[in-house]
Design a protein around this motif. Sequence first.
Motif: not given
Length: 240
Positions: A129-152
């Motif tokens: 589903x992530x890949x279909x919308x053009x996002x990093x096709x690895x849920x846990x990597x995408x979660x870590x990335x967005x968690x870091x963004x939110x924290x920063x």
Amino acid sequence: MRNPILAALDVPTADEALRLVQQLAPVSGGFKVGSELFAAAGPDIVRRIRDLGATVFLDLKFHDIPNTVARAVAAAARLDVQMLTVHASGGTEMLKAAEQAARETADQLGQAPPLVLGVTVLTSLDNDALSQVGLEPDVSRQVRRLAQLASQAGLRGLVCSPREVAELRQMLPAAMQLVVPGIRAGAVAGDDQKRTLTPREALALGADWLVIGRPICAARDPRAAAEQILNDLAAGAANR
Ligand code: C5P
């Protein structure tokens, strides 16, 4: 022991929600008002729950341009909710605008600012589903990335799935509040939550708040169900 239970009021009417609040107020740490109840009963249901003295988590998952999200967060802060959600994928500017609006509005009203929680990747989405919308096709990597963004961006909390709580707890500042749904004390027939944790497991892994819907609100005796969970948590805390 602080009560970490946030009971999800996933019901279609104000009457049903208020009945649950009256039953559960002494045994829960707060109540989650989501899109279903808010679309049906509007901001008035939030005011009525706040009038009863209970903590409210307004889970409307805002995702829009920064100015619109800031105004929505300000409106939620004026309702005196204690927690609310925004999509972390809305980007740094949107997240900063949300946090700033929460603080400024609370300052003007002389209240504590609501905790703005970032939602990373919805648990209904998988790698495909992530890949279909053009996002990093690895849920846990995408979660870590967005968690870091939110924290920063200055957010002080995140909603995360049971499968992510341990990893996020390790990589984020200790003060970051982690709110975890998908909590089950045992098997629930016909349930759609696939990855679950027990309340004790979730706290042991580093969750601060537990969102619990059907195991409490759909139980024959919601108050007894919540009391049982609290007793189990107290026993777990005594053993530690
Ligand atoms: O009934 P149940 O305990 O599964 O309810 C969990 C609550 O948490 C629901 O209101 C659901 O919308 C919400 N939620 C979730 N998973 C997420 C985010 C929110 O189950 N990833």
